[in-house]
Enzyme design. Structure first.
Site, PDB file in Angstrom:
ATOM      1  N   GLY A 190       2.200  -3.742   2.171  1.00 45.76           N
ATOM      2  CA  GLY A 190       2.487  -3.692   3.601  1.00 45.76           C
ATOM      3  C   GLY A 190       2.296  -2.272   4.083  1.00 45.76           C
TER       4      GLY A 190
ATOM      5  N   GLY B  46       4.806  -2.469  -2.208  1.00 46.76           N
ATOM      6  CA  GLY B  46       5.666  -1.306  -2.405  1.00 46.76           C
ATOM      7  C   GLY B  46       4.961   0.012  -2.615  1.00 46.76           C
TER       8      GLY B  46
ATOM      9  CB  CYS C 172      25.152   5.435  24.295  1.00 49.52           C
ATOM     10  SG  CYS C 172      24.498   5.690  25.943  1.00 49.52           S
TER      11      CYS C 172
HETATM   12  C1  LIG Z   1       8.634  -5.903   1.866  1.00 53.04           C
HETATM   13  C2  LIG Z   1       7.920  -6.640   0.830  1.00 53.04           C
HETATM   14  C3  LIG Z   1       6.611  -6.300   0.474  1.00 53.04           C
HETATM   15  C4  LIG Z   1       5.888  -5.114   1.063  1.00 53.04           C
HETATM   16  O1  LIG Z   1       6.471  -3.890   0.760  1.00 53.04           O
HETATM   17  P1  LIG Z   1       5.688  -2.559   1.161  1.00 53.04           P
HETATM   18  O2  LIG Z   1       6.537  -1.480   0.668  1.00 53.04           O
HETATM   19  O3  LIG Z   1       5.571  -2.564   2.650  1.00 53.04           O
HETATM   20  O4  LIG Z   1       4.349  -2.627   0.516  1.00 53.04           O
HETATM   21  C5  LIG Z   1       5.958  -7.083  -0.445  1.00 53.04           C
HETATM   22  N1  LIG Z   1       6.561  -8.160  -1.009  1.00 53.04           N
HETATM   23  C6  LIG Z   1       7.819  -8.507  -0.706  1.00 53.04           C
HETATM   24  C7  LIG Z   1       8.422  -9.688  -1.366  1.00 53.04           C
HETATM   25  C8  LIG Z   1       8.541  -7.764   0.219  1.00 53.04           C
HETATM   26  O5  LIG Z   1       9.800  -8.117   0.511  1.00 53.04           O
END
Ligand SMILES: *Cc1c(COP(=O)(O)O)cnc(C)c1O
Length: 418
Positions: A279, A243, A347
């Site tokens: 991520g 996150g 569209c």
């Molecule tokens: C989506 C997700 C992440 C990664 O979130 P980012 O914001 O891309 O770092 C990590 N753990 C879980 C369980 C997720 O669903």
């Protein structure tokens, strides 16, 4: 040459690594996703360095960008994976990531997914409900393979993310197990002969800019871990989720160093291994979407710049009201700035990349670069309007890899019967 910022502008032209973006588009077409491998590696190394004081697994969150070439490169850097589906397991195994470095998250794991992950030898299932735990116990018994588990705690924290769809840590979301049920579930897992307790997990949301909500979540999971330990239930790892936010408008992203300063000493003290699931932070800033101007249309008070790429290529602007910086690939210094909507050819009125944006007025045939699309970009692309998904390329210095070719017309018919 020294290239410091991702996608620098040199003599009025945008570059990716040591390549001109205009040349990449001439070779691979438009719209085009361009990733800079150096930017991905730098982000990965930054997390690794910040958290070096603890036994660490960086389980890259595959849903942010699951291109095989990117997975392969992250594996080479030492990454494991955070997966949420059988498809992601398949991709990660194909890219050479060991299942023993993967955690499996998600509120709706099917028995098919549990079986496949158990067979592969997954590090742990991050379990999100009492019922899931029961089903997993049954699947493990049927297969004769003990299932390694962590419980995903819902800490009931509202993290300040830009959109409600990216908040996952408060009580009103579908994610995780309420704090007051966690210990009971650990007890029932401990009593089950085919469940092996490995860790504790929390993930509070996405695009978080401050460490404060992580500190609150950490407090909760450390307290729960200590309570479990006092009952003889030992936990090998603490998974703090992902996150960490990135700068969509050239601002700094989250300071993973500040986060580490809070997390590392407290986790090191427990002797637990730390798992992180970044991520967006790893791949977000490493990607641009290059798209070509088809038409400029003036309509009443509005000016629309109509692109060959739209919501089927990048849905974040319409789905999350996500802001992405947009700039011409080749500067048009003679052109005045105007307020425009940058829209796609699809569209739908919701098909836009930017609204009411000040832009150096482009013309037919110009290329625009949409920034910070390395995460939740291509992976959310669709074939709506029977559009072919764009190509993805990875630039590494002067080298370019076609990581996914543009879809063909026959790809669109794949699997259908006539
Ligand atoms: C989506 C997700 C992440 C990664 O979130 P980012 O914001 O891309 O770092 C990590 N753990 C879980 C369980 C997720 O669903």
């Amino acid at each position: 040459m020294a290239l410091t910022s991702p996608f620098p502008r040199i003599d009025g032209e945008l570059w990716a690594g040591e390549r001109r973006v205009t040349e990449l588009v001439a070779e691979f077409g438009s719209p085009l996703y361009v990733y800079d491998a150096g930017v991905i590696e730098a982000a990965y190394r930054r997390i690794e360095a910040a958290f070096s004081g603890v036994d660490l697994l960086i389980a890259y969150s595959v849903k942010a960008n699951s291109n095989l070439e990117i997975l392969r490169r992250l594996k080479a850097l030492g990454a494991g994976a955070d997966i949420v589906s059988l498809g992601e397991l398949h991709r990660c195994l194909a890219a050479g990531i060991s299942a023993n470095d993967m955690v499996f998250a998600g509120v709706g794991k099917t028995e098919e997914e549990m079986e496949a992950a158990l067979d592969a030898g997954i590090l742990a299932f991050n379990v999100e409900s009492a019922e899931e735990l029961q089903v997993l116990g049954r699947v493990a018994t049927r297969l004769g393979k003990p299932a390694p588990i962590a419980l995903r705690v819902n800490p009931d924290i509202v993290a300040d993310t830009p959109h409600e769809y990216t908040r996952t840590g408060h009580g009103a979301t579908k994610f995780g197990i309420p704090v007051d049920q966690v210990l009971d579930l650990y007890r029932s897992a401990a009593d089950h002969p085919m469940l092996e307790i490995r860790g504790i997990d929390v993930h509070i949301g996405s695009q978080i800019m401050e460490p404060a909500p992580y500190e609150k979540a950490l407090d909760q999971v450390l307290r729960l871990a200590a309570e479990a330990r006092a009952e003889g239930i030992d936990l090998d790892f603490l998974d703090l989720g992902g996150g960490y936010g990135v700068g969509y408008d050239e601002e700094d992203g989250m300071s993973v160093e500040d986060l580490a300063a809070i997390v590392v000493p407290r986790v090191a003290e427990t002797g637990m291994r730390l798992i992180l699931e970044p991520g967006r932070f790893i791949v977000g800033e490493a990607g641009i979407l290059v798209t070509e101007v088809l038409y400029v249309k003036r309509s009443g008070s509005k000016t629309f710049v109509i692109m060959d790429g739209g919501m089927t290529d990048l849905i974040r602007p319409s789905h999350y009201q996500g802001f992405h910086r947009i700039e011409p690939v080749v500067s048009r210094d003679e052109a005045a700035h105007e307020i425009v909507d940058v829209v796609g050819p699809i569209c739908e009125t919701g098909d836009f990349l930017a609204r009411d944006r000040s832009l150096q007025m482009p013309a037919h045939g110009d290329l625009l670069a949409v920034h910070t699309v390395g995460a939740y970009g291509f992976v959310m692309a669709s074939n709506y309007n029977s559009r072919r998904k764009p190509a993805e390329i990875v630039v590494d210095g002067a080298e370019v890899v076609l990581a996914r070719r543009r879809e063909s017309l026959d790809d669109l018919l794949l699997g259908e019967t006539l």
